[in-house]
Design an enzyme around this catalytic site. Structure first.
Site, short mmCIF file in Angstrom:
data_model
loop_
_atom_site.label_atom_id
_atom_site.label_comp_id
_atom_site.label_asym_id
_atom_site.label_seq_id
_atom_site.Cartn_x
_atom_site.Cartn_y
_atom_site.Cartn_z
N ASP A 6 -6.67 -3.27 -4.81
CA ASP A 6 -6.49 -2.85 -3.41
C ASP A 6 -7.06 -3.91 -2.46
O ASP A 6 -6.44 -4.28 -1.46
CB ASP A 6 -7.10 -1.46 -3.15
CG ASP A 6 -8.51 -1.29 -3.69
OD1 ASP A 6 -9.00 -2.17 -4.43
OD2 ASP A 6 -9.15 -0.27 -3.36
N ASP A 21 3.55 -7.34 -10.30
CA ASP A 21 4.86 -7.05 -9.69
C ASP A 21 4.68 -6.85 -8.19
O ASP A 21 5.38 -7.44 -7.37
CB ASP A 21 5.45 -5.79 -10.33
CG ASP A 21 6.78 -5.39 -9.72
OD1 ASP A 21 7.62 -6.29 -9.50
OD2 ASP A 21 6.97 -4.19 -9.43
N TYR A 69 4.43 -0.78 -17.93
CA TYR A 69 5.87 -1.05 -18.05
C TYR A 69 6.40 -0.71 -19.44
O TYR A 69 7.56 -0.34 -19.59
CB TYR A 69 6.16 -2.52 -17.77
CG TYR A 69 6.50 -2.84 -16.34
CD1 TYR A 69 5.59 -2.58 -15.32
CD2 TYR A 69 7.72 -3.40 -16.00
CE1 TYR A 69 5.90 -2.89 -14.00
CE2 TYR A 69 8.04 -3.71 -14.69
CZ TYR A 69 7.12 -3.45 -13.70
OH TYR A 69 7.43 -3.76 -12.41
N ASP A 111 5.42 -9.72 -4.84
CA ASP A 111 6.33 -9.47 -3.70
C ASP A 111 5.58 -9.66 -2.39
O ASP A 111 6.11 -10.23 -1.43
CB ASP A 111 6.89 -8.03 -3.75
CG ASP A 111 8.27 -7.97 -4.39
OD1 ASP A 111 8.53 -8.79 -5.29
OD2 ASP A 111 9.08 -7.11 -4.00
N LYS A 135 -8.41 -2.99 -11.67
CA LYS A 135 -8.87 -1.76 -11.01
C LYS A 135 -9.93 -1.16 -11.93
O LYS A 135 -9.84 0.00 -12.36
CB LYS A 135 -7.67 -0.83 -10.77
CG LYS A 135 -7.96 0.40 -9.91
CD LYS A 135 -8.19 0.08 -8.43
CE LYS A 135 -8.59 1.34 -7.68
NZ LYS A 135 -9.00 1.06 -6.28
C1 IPM Z 1 10.50 -8.27 -10.86
C2 IPM Z 1 11.37 -7.08 -10.66
C3 IPM Z 1 11.49 -6.34 -11.97
C4 IPM Z 1 10.11 -5.86 -12.38
C5 IPM Z 1 12.49 -5.18 -11.99
C6 IPM Z 1 13.88 -5.62 -11.53
C7 IPM Z 1 12.57 -4.51 -13.33
O1 IPM Z 1 10.85 -6.27 -9.65
O2 IPM Z 1 10.85 -9.12 -11.69
O3 IPM Z 1 9.47 -8.37 -10.18
O4 IPM Z 1 9.65 -4.80 -11.94
O5 IPM Z 1 9.45 -6.57 -13.14
MG MG Z 2 9.20 -7.11 -8.62
#
Ligand code: IPM
Ligand code: MG
Length: 353
Positions: free
Chosen positions: A220, A244, A137, A248, A188
């Site tokens: 993975d 990240d 990042y 999700d 990884k």
């Molecule tokens: C998160 C989001 C952010 C990230 C984006 C909006 C930059 O996806 O907080 O998970 O990738 O960290």
């Molecule tokens: Mg995110």
């Protein structure tokens, strides 16, 4: 002296959900003052910058940040430095918010809302600890160049220093001590040098935490295990990018991304607190967004940055109560429930406090 919270509502559904969390904090009567600052697309509109200087100054003068969401189609064509997401990334970096706590809890009433079978997720209580200020990042160099063959070539740099890994590993072991004492470090290391170092350093730090069980998993496989048998995990610690993605994925185990709060902390317990969902342009202004992730983020704020454990517990208990009472926003709706909009869900939490 009274504590101060900077409220950065941002874009899309950000303002709608944040205002509900603000109402909840006010109702606790803790004498906390709150002031708003523009961020993301709203910051760009107001001051030509996704993180205006005035907003940064407000955050500097506060004890914690309550953050809504940023981004929207309107801003997608802007140069990268002006995009809403940069407001968020710059705040993380500026305050050195390296420890991102993303708990994924399945409330009993919502186990059916998961896309997985209820028995796979019922009772899940997982903490994803994502490193938030380094990795690909932020690594330099990065860019798009014309290479020797005259072709456009994009490149980013994955980087971790030993000290960056050490501090997040410590946070993971400390967090596990307050839970089920198990840490799974995700990397990884079979392919990437950076994450081989990650694994080596995590193993070194673990020497000071003999009471914690440490395991390692390739990312993975971790992605697969999260949907196969998520209850095998207690704390997952991983880098910025893997975290990240996995967070999700973990959010869906719980039924709705609209339920999940997060905390991003630095070494001094200054923190930024935000729902893990985004700005949801598709439902913006409809009054149907789920404010619970933001309300639960406010609870984390009170706990980790303001030392108000009792108040945090009250908010969490109120959220459990409204779920038990059958209140549901559209994202978690089910036959026979009391379906409500954003404001009415806020009202229900206030009533339950
Ligand atoms: C998160 C989001 C952010 C990230 C984006 C909006 C930059 O996806 O907080 O998970 O990738 O960290
Ligand atoms: Mg995110």
């Amino acid at each position: 002296m009274g504590k101060k919270i900077a409220v950065l509502a941002g874009d899309g559904i950000g303002p709608e959900i944040t205002v509900q969390a603000v109402r909840v904090i006010e109702a606790l009567g803790l004498g906390i003052s709150m002031a708003e600052g523009a961020v993301g697309g709203a910051g760009y509109d107001a001051a030509g910058d996704p993180l205006p200087a005035a907003t940064l100054a407000l955050c500097e003068a506060s004890d914690a940040i309550l953050f809504g969401a940023v981004g929207g189609p309107k801003y997608d064509a802007l140069p990268r430095a002006m995009r809403p997401e940069q407001g968020l990334l710059r705040l993380r970096k500026h305050f050195d918010l390296y420890a991102n706590l993303r708990p994924a809890i399945v409330y009993p009433e919502l186990a059916h809302a998961s896309s997985l079978k209820a028995e796979v997720v019922a009772g899940l209580d997982l903490l994803i600890l994502r490193e938030l200020t380094s990795d690909i990042y932020f690594g330099q160099p990065r860019g798009v160049r014309i290479n020797e063959a005259g072709e456009r070539e994009g490149f980013d740099t994955m980087r971790y220093t030993e000290s960056e890994i050490r501090r997040i590993a410590k946070t993971a072991f400390e967090a596990a001590r307050k839970r089920s004492r198990r840490v799974c470090s995700v990397d990884k290391a079979n392919v990437l040098e950076t994450t081989q170092l990650w694994r080596d350093v995590v193993i070194e730090v673990h020497k000071d935490y003999a009471d914690i069980e440490l395991s390692h998993m390739y990312v993975d496989n971790a992605a697969m295990q999260l949907v196969r048998n998520p209850k095998q995990f207690d704390v997952i610690v991983t880098g910025n990018m893997f975290g990240d993605i996995l967070s999700d994925e973990a959010s869906m185990l719980t039924g709705s991304i609209g339920m999940l709060p997060s905390a991003s902390l630095n070494a001094k317990s200054f923190g930024m607190y935000e729902p893990i969902h985004g700005s949801a342009p598709d439902i913006t202004g409809k009054g149907i967004a789920n404010p619970l992730a933001t309300i639960l983020s406010a609870a984390m704020l009170l706990r980790y940055s303001l030392g108000e454990e009792a108040a945090a517990g009250r908010i969490e208990a109120a959220v459990r109560k409204v779920l038990a009472q059958g209140y549901r926003t559209a994202d978690i709706t089910e036959p026979g429930c009391r379906q409500v909009g954003t404001v009415a869900m806020g009202d229900a939490v206030l009533a339950a406090l």
